[in-house]
Design a protein around this motif. Structure first.
Motif, mmCIF file in Angstrom:
data_model
loop_
_atom_site.group_PDB
_atom_site.id
_atom_site.type_symbol
_atom_site.label_atom_id
_atom_site.label_comp_id
_atom_site.label_asym_id
_atom_site.label_seq_id
_atom_site.Cartn_x
_atom_site.Cartn_y
_atom_site.Cartn_z
ATOM 1 N N GLU A 61 -1.743 26.506 -10.487
ATOM 2 C CA GLU A 61 -1.433 27.186 -9.370
ATOM 3 C C GLU A 61 -1.401 26.235 -8.497
ATOM 4 O O GLU A 61 -2.439 25.216 -8.134
ATOM 5 C CB GLU A 61 -2.508 28.250 -9.043
ATOM 6 C CG GLU A 61 -2.391 28.681 -7.745
ATOM 7 C CD GLU A 61 -3.468 29.735 -7.609
ATOM 8 O OE1 GLU A 61 -3.152 30.776 -7.033
ATOM 9 O OE2 GLU A 61 -4.723 29.739 -8.112
ATOM 10 N N THR A 63 -0.972 25.710 -4.353
ATOM 11 C CA THR A 63 -0.958 26.589 -3.244
ATOM 12 C C THR A 63 -0.899 25.873 -2.020
ATOM 13 O O THR A 63 -0.780 26.369 -0.919
ATOM 14 C CB THR A 63 -2.253 27.215 -3.133
ATOM 15 O OG1 THR A 63 -3.662 26.218 -3.137
ATOM 16 C CG2 THR A 63 -2.697 28.023 -4.197
ATOM 17 N N SER A 64 -0.427 24.484 -2.065
ATOM 18 C CA SER A 64 -0.296 23.830 -0.642
ATOM 19 C C SER A 64 0.815 22.803 -0.991
ATOM 20 O O SER A 64 1.132 22.460 -2.177
ATOM 21 C CB SER A 64 -1.674 23.215 -0.415
ATOM 22 O OG SER A 64 -1.749 22.010 -1.216
ATOM 23 N N SER A 221 10.073 27.750 -6.285
ATOM 24 C CA SER A 221 9.368 29.182 -6.118
ATOM 25 C C SER A 221 10.196 29.986 -5.642
ATOM 26 O O SER A 221 11.088 29.762 -4.710
ATOM 27 C CB SER A 221 8.089 28.950 -5.684
ATOM 28 O OG SER A 221 8.005 28.525 -4.248
ATOM 29 N N VAL A 241 4.785 26.178 -3.577
ATOM 30 C CA VAL A 241 4.731 27.427 -3.413
ATOM 31 C C VAL A 241 4.011 27.996 -2.210
ATOM 32 O O VAL A 241 3.442 27.129 -1.558
ATOM 33 C CB VAL A 241 3.817 28.102 -4.713
ATOM 34 C CG1 VAL A 241 4.275 27.916 -6.082
ATOM 35 C CG2 VAL A 241 2.268 27.794 -4.536
ATOM 36 N N ASP A 242 4.311 29.253 -1.755
ATOM 37 C CA ASP A 242 3.693 29.767 -0.655
ATOM 38 C C ASP A 242 2.724 30.671 -1.059
ATOM 39 O O ASP A 242 3.266 31.911 -1.507
ATOM 40 C CB ASP A 242 4.773 30.303 0.213
ATOM 41 C CG ASP A 242 4.276 31.008 1.591
ATOM 42 O OD1 ASP A 242 2.983 30.934 1.840
ATOM 43 O OD2 ASP A 242 5.196 31.162 2.499
ATOM 44 N N ALA A 243 1.465 30.535 -0.754
ATOM 45 C CA ALA A 243 0.513 31.453 -1.244
ATOM 46 C C ALA A 243 0.281 32.808 -0.516
ATOM 47 O O ALA A 243 -0.303 33.704 -0.989
ATOM 48 C CB ALA A 243 -0.968 30.803 -1.112
ATOM 49 N N THR A 244 1.121 32.839 0.613
ATOM 50 C CA THR A 244 1.092 33.981 1.400
ATOM 51 C C THR A 244 1.976 34.935 1.004
ATOM 52 O O THR A 244 1.796 35.965 1.434
ATOM 53 C CB THR A 244 1.493 33.631 2.832
ATOM 54 O OG1 THR A 244 2.620 33.096 3.134
ATOM 55 C CG2 THR A 244 0.626 32.680 3.480
ATOM 56 N N SER A 247 -0.205 37.741 -4.347
ATOM 57 C CA SER A 247 -1.755 38.031 -4.147
ATOM 58 C C SER A 247 -2.411 37.287 -5.540
ATOM 59 O O SER A 247 -1.618 37.399 -6.598
ATOM 60 C CB SER A 247 -1.860 39.393 -4.312
ATOM 61 O OG SER A 247 -1.202 40.046 -5.322
ATOM 62 N N SER A 249 -3.786 34.950 -7.995
ATOM 63 C CA SER A 249 -3.375 33.543 -8.351
ATOM 64 C C SER A 249 -2.259 33.497 -9.419
ATOM 65 O O SER A 249 -2.197 34.458 -10.205
ATOM 66 C CB SER A 249 -4.836 32.720 -8.893
ATOM 67 O OG SER A 249 -5.172 33.360 -10.194
ATOM 68 N N LEU A 250 -1.642 32.235 -9.594
ATOM 69 C CA LEU A 250 -0.428 32.119 -10.549
ATOM 70 C C LEU A 250 -1.042 32.125 -11.986
ATOM 71 O O LEU A 250 -1.923 31.358 -12.187
ATOM 72 C CB LEU A 250 0.378 31.218 -10.140
ATOM 73 C CG LEU A 250 1.145 31.365 -8.768
ATOM 74 C CD1 LEU A 250 1.645 29.897 -8.180
ATOM 75 C CD2 LEU A 250 2.571 32.066 -9.087
ATOM 76 N N TYR A 379 6.094 36.999 -7.872
ATOM 77 C CA TYR A 379 6.556 35.682 -7.368
ATOM 78 C C TYR A 379 6.497 34.703 -8.405
ATOM 79 O O TYR A 379 5.522 34.748 -9.413
ATOM 80 C CB TYR A 379 5.315 35.300 -6.474
ATOM 81 C CG TYR A 379 5.507 34.050 -5.526
ATOM 82 C CD1 TYR A 379 6.127 34.238 -4.375
ATOM 83 C CD2 TYR A 379 5.446 32.860 -6.057
ATOM 84 C CE1 TYR A 379 6.424 32.982 -3.655
ATOM 85 C CE2 TYR A 379 5.537 31.765 -5.445
ATOM 86 C CZ TYR A 379 5.863 31.655 -4.249
ATOM 87 O OH TYR A 379 6.336 30.572 -3.403
#
Length: 395
Positions: A61, A63-64, A221, A241-244, A247, A249-250, A379
């Motif tokens: 995952e 996320t940034s 992604s 990836v864009d965590a927004t 929902s 975690s991947l 996603y």
């Protein structure tokens, strides 16, 4: 080989690219299709193209990010998602289908015959107008269900957002088959699969991005909206990836083969009953459908109460859709469910009536193809660097 879909006439847009500070996403405005209902013919065309695309596949995952680019995607009738790129110096704009089920990039050539409607209906690449054009000399041909797209290879600068890829090899299509590309809203295709499945083993565009250090993470992604009349159809993010957009975690699983985006599928449940185990699956943004092996195809559509047709479609009673069960795909030990509104497609019949069709189509092979019906609900992160794929519920 590639999966293509029939679309209604597209609107022309101007795609602007401008410098951004590090860490910002590039969001490019796209055209939209006001009408939601695809025709029955368009759905059939999608199935035919899907079968042509995979008829040679073996039964096999974060996320940034600090930098990257976002392609805002155009959703046409929930059948395809496309976005803009430019090729050459100065850049020549093209609206492109981003396809994880293929690995080549091609656009129509200005040298295409005037009798070829597909070329004439789209913007064409003019090599003499680009100061960075380099001829390759090799011919290329890609087979489709309705013929062979062919032309010559070349190298030039490809720009997506603020990402400028130097010396990218791509195809200049001079012959396009029949009516396959005539009414599409995309001019060409950007393949996002691996080099192993590319014609002439050409380096794919995203691999070039990674090799040229244009992205901090070798990850892209997809976030796909499923409202066919949605002006903004989602986005493709290069570089992370864009965590927004999701929902939780991947859930990542390793790839089985780095050609197509192929991964292990633990099982499938329907109405609480396990109907399949230990299959392979391919995540393919270039198709809208869910392609199933013969056994699962028959079981699922029969349990849904579908009425089979001579075209391998299953018709369902539109008034009974809400009573149908959830269908769950088990991936990496996690459950990813699809509701009836996800896997039932409404289409316009030839007489103008509305019909309901199952999104589960037949694949004469022992693997699954999970297209936009699944990716639109979940996603999907395509991690090239770690050879893995991740899924999470879309926001």
């Amino acid at each position: 080989m590639h999966c293509l879909h029939w679309l209604w006439l597209s609107l022309l847009v101007l795609c602007l690219f401008w410098p951004q500070s590090p860490g910002q996403l590039i969001r490019i405005p796209m055209q939209f299709q006001a009408s939601f209902m695809a025709s029955r013919r368009q759905h059939r065309a999608g199935r035919s193209s899907l079968l042509a695309k995979y008829n040679v596949v073996g039964g096999q995952e974060i996320t940034s990010r600090n930098s990257g680019a976002t392609e805002t995607l155009d959703n046409r009738l929930n059948l395809e998602y496309a976005g803009p790129i430019s090729i050459g110096s100065p850049g020549q704009p093209f609206n492109m289908l981003f396809d994880t089920g293929s690995a080549n990039i091609w656009v129509p050539s200005a040298d295409c015959s005037s009798k070829n409607l597909a070329c004439q209906h789209h913007h064409r690449y003019n090599s003499s107008a680009s100061s960075t054009f380099v001829p390759d000399g090799r011919r290329f041909a890609i087979a489709y269900g309705t013929g062979s797209l062919s032309g010559r290879l070349a190298r030039d600068t490809v720009t997506i957002g603020q990402l400028v890829v130097q010396n990218q090899t791509f195809g200049m299509a001079m012959h396009e088959p029949g009516s396959t590309f005539v009414d599409t809203n995309f001019a060409g295709i950007v393949g996002l699969g691996f080099r192993a499945i590319a014609e002439e083993k050409i380096k794919p565009l995203f691999e070039s991005m990674c090799d040229q250090n244009l992205v901090d993470q070798c990850v892209f992604s997809f976030y796909l909206k499923r409202n066919g009349s949605e002006r903004m159809g989602g986005e493709l993010l290069f570089g992370g990836v864009d965590a927004t957009k999701f929902s939780g975690s991947l859930t990542y699983v390793p790839l089985t083969h780095a050609g197509y985006w192929q991964f292990p599928l633990d099982g499938i449940e329907m109405g609480g009953t396990l109907i399949s185990q230990h299959r392979q699956a391919i995540a393919d943004t270039g198709t809208s459908l869910l392609a199933a092996p013969p056994r699962e195809y028959l079981i699922i559509n029969t349990l849904l109460g579908g009425l089979p047709t001579t075209n391998n479609e299953y018709l369902l009673n539109c008034s009974e859709i809400d009573k149908l069960p959830e269908i769950v795909f088990i991936i990496g030990g996690k459950r990813f469910g699809l509701q009836p509104q996800d896997y039932i497609m409404r289409a316009m019949n030839d007489d103008g009536s509305v019909i309901c069709l199952s999104a589960f189509t037949l694949m004469e092979a022992e693997f699954w193809i999970l297209g936009d019906v699944f990716i639109g609900r979940y996603y999907t992160a395509f991690d090239v660097g770690h050879r893995r794929i991740g899924f999470a519920p879309a926001a």
